[in-house]
Design an enzyme around this catalytic site. Structure first.
Site, PDB file in Angstrom:
ATOM      1  N   ILE A  47      44.343  13.978  47.539  1.00 17.97           N
ATOM      2  CA  ILE A  47      44.910  12.747  48.082  1.00 17.97           C
ATOM      3  C   ILE A  47      46.136  12.292  47.297  1.00 17.97           C
ATOM      4  O   ILE A  47      46.968  11.531  47.797  1.00 17.97           O
ATOM      5  CB  ILE A  47      43.832  11.637  48.095  1.00 17.97           C
ATOM      6  CG1 ILE A  47      44.251  10.490  49.019  1.00 17.97           C
ATOM      7  CG2 ILE A  47      43.533  11.152  46.675  1.00 17.97           C
ATOM      8  CD1 ILE A  47      43.136   9.497  49.295  1.00 17.97           C
ATOM      9  N   LYS A  48      46.261  12.767  46.063  1.00 16.34           N
ATOM     10  CA  LYS A  48      47.355  12.325  45.202  1.00 16.34           C
ATOM     11  C   LYS A  48      48.730  12.773  45.698  1.00 16.34           C
ATOM     12  O   LYS A  48      49.753  12.235  45.270  1.00 16.34           O
ATOM     13  CB  LYS A  48      47.128  12.830  43.779  1.00 16.34           C
ATOM     14  CG  LYS A  48      45.867  12.311  43.109  1.00 16.34           C
ATOM     15  CD  LYS A  48      45.912  10.822  42.865  1.00 16.34           C
ATOM     16  CE  LYS A  48      44.735  10.354  42.013  1.00 16.34           C
ATOM     17  NZ  LYS A  48      44.789   8.929  41.719  1.00 16.34           N
ATOM     18  N   ASP A  49      48.767  13.754  46.604  1.00 16.05           N
ATOM     19  CA  ASP A  49      50.062  14.157  47.165  1.00 16.05           C
ATOM     20  C   ASP A  49      50.750  12.982  47.839  1.00 16.05           C
ATOM     21  O   ASP A  49      51.977  12.847  47.788  1.00 16.05           O
ATOM     22  CB  ASP A  49      49.861  15.261  48.212  1.00 16.05           C
ATOM     23  CG  ASP A  49      49.459  16.595  47.610  1.00 16.05           C
ATOM     24  OD1 ASP A  49      49.393  16.699  46.374  1.00 16.05           O
ATOM     25  OD2 ASP A  49      49.211  17.534  48.385  1.00 16.05           O
ATOM     26  N   ALA A  52      52.143  10.554  45.114  1.00 14.12           N
ATOM     27  CA  ALA A  52      53.129  11.230  44.263  1.00 14.12           C
ATOM     28  C   ALA A  52      54.495  11.247  44.949  1.00 14.12           C
ATOM     29  O   ALA A  52      55.521  10.891  44.349  1.00 14.12           O
ATOM     30  CB  ALA A  52      52.671  12.644  43.945  1.00 14.12           C
TER      31      ALA A  52
END
Length: 457
Positions: A47-49, A52
């Site tokens: 999910i950090k994409d 970021a």
């Protein structure tokens, strides 16, 4: 290629629009449907994409990073992955700090994407010069044309989820979602997604799943940042030992803590029972939801965030030896214990070999007993204790064959023997037992193996 197949200009355009998948087995005991928002479908497998890329785009817009600059961040791995993918497309360099608690796979993946990775100690205060927070901040002041991301206090983190994750869940559930469950760390996912969903329907419950050793639950309940709550824990990517600015208590309804063991065991269940190969925090999220079962009704519709992919944890959560060593696997029988220890070479010796050879093997493999073989069958054993007594009487015993000093065989036990029963086979003279599996292979369990399993049972 089918006519409706979309063609993308670069990998960053594939971020988002991840599927919502019903959990049919692991959540079968809950009174309502539970759907997982499976975020490892993002190109960086987490999910950090989302955040970021959003943080980088906002930094570019505000002039905080110039062409050819360096991105610097402290990360548990997944945010670094998203930043690294964006950096490749946009021509930036990356330096990431992380902790020695994180899996080796995460650091290796970041390096594979061209990032420089600096490993820092976990068990230090955030303000300690050696912490991964402090090292990343210091580097940002030393490296020319660099941008310190600071995902914890960078509000573009939660903005990404307000703009993307929340709307996706609302649309996918046709506005029927009643509960959002998030294993939370930086606060971006739960705050951004929760804010959007509550604006659509204020009755939606937003539940945060925390780890024992984190101070977030007490902060939520009392408003107090109590460092006495903080102690080392194993779960990766959730909990904090400080309060990130991304948190907004108005967007969260409840905090629930989950143990390291329960999160790890549940992650393995999700993979095995649903075929969804998830990371550690997904196990924590679902385990926390199941702890709150009594708060759910049959007409509810729960969405739980599955943050990342299980490939990040093959050396930990999905490694039986790692799980067994931490007491996370329930060991009841010899078969359970052997499965947890993994395949280990059984050292044997032929009866026509010399005592000197047996002593050499004991020293090489640091073992105290060796089964003796003759014609493919086990005929007895030799032990350090027995050989020592014989050598004290006659040093020339070294040149004799094993057959002349052979002792009683190591006790054989059935694979379904309860672990507790094994203590009756172990003594000063005999510190191991043998078991034979259905394939005809022998396995040895030492006194240490048995006592270690019993102490963690």
């Amino acid at each position: 290629m089918t006519p409706d197949k979309k063609v993308y200009d670069n990998i960053l355009q594939t971020i988002g629009n991840t599927p919502l998948i019903k959990l049919n087995k692991v959540a079968a005991d809950l009174p309502c449907p539970v759907y997982a928002k499976v975020e490892f479908f993002n190109p960086g497998n987490s999910i950090k994409d989302r955040m970021a890329l959003k943080m980088l785009e906002v930094a570019e817009k505000e002039g905080k990073i110039k062409p050819g600059g360096t991105i610097i961040e402290g990360t548990s791995g997944n945010t670094g992955m998203g930043l690294a993918l964006a950096a490749i497309q946009k021509g930036y360099r990356c330096i990431f700090t992380t902790t020695d608690k994180q899996s080796k796979e995460k650091a290796d993946i970041l390096k594979a994407l061209g990032a420089e990775v600096i490993i820092c100690p976990t068990n230090v205060e955030p303000e300690d010069p050696k912490s991964y927070y402090s090292v990343s901040k210091r580097l940002a002041t030393e490296v020319p044309n660099s941008w310190y991301v600071n995902q914890y206090d960078n509000l573009a983190n939660r903005l990404a989820h307000y703009e993307q994750t929340g709307p996706e869940i609302w649309e996918q559930t046709e506005g029927k979602v009643t509960h959002l469950v998030v294993a939370t760390g930086t606060g971006g996912t739960i705050t951004g997604t929760g804010k959007y969903l509550k604006e659509k329907n204020p009755d939606i419950q937003v539940w945060a799943i925390d780890s024992y050793g984190s101070l977030l639950t007490k902060w939520f309940n009392t408003g107090e940042l109590d460092m006495k709550e903080v102690h080392p824990y194993i779960t990766e990517g959730i909990g904090e030992d400080f309060l990130p600015e991304n948190y907004d208590r108005d967007c969260i309804d409840y905090f629930e803590k989950v143990t390291d063991k329960d999160g790890a065991v549940m992650a393995r269940r999700i993979a095995k029972e649903e075929g969804i190969f998830v990371g550690y925090s997904a196990g924590s999220a679902l385990s926390g939801l199941k702890q709150l079962k009594s708060k759910l009704k049959k007409d509810d519709l729960v969405v739980v965030i599955f943050h990342d992919h299980g490939s990040r944890y093959v050396g930990k959560v999905y490694n039986d030896e790692w799980m067994l060593d931490r007491g996370f696997l329930d060991v009841h029988t010899v078969q359970d214990l052997i499965g947890g220890l993994g395949r280990r070479r059984l050292v044997t010796i032929e009866s026509n070999e010399t005592v000197a050879k047996a002593m050499e093997l004991m020293q090489k493999y640091d073992i105290e007993q060796i089964p003796v073989m003759k014609g493919g069958e086990m005929t007895g054993a030799v032990s350090q204790h027995g050989l020592f007594k014989k050598l004290m009487q006659d040093i020339n015993v070294k040149e004799q064959t094993i057959e002349s000093v052979i002792e009683a065989s190591i006790p054989m036990v059935e694979m379904n023997t309860p672990i507790e029963r094994l203590t009756s086979y172990l003594s000063k003279e005999n510190n191991a037992v043998l078991a034979k599996d259905d394939s005809g292979d022998y396995h040895i369990l030492t006194q240490y193996d048995v006592l270690n399993a019993l102490s963690k049972g």
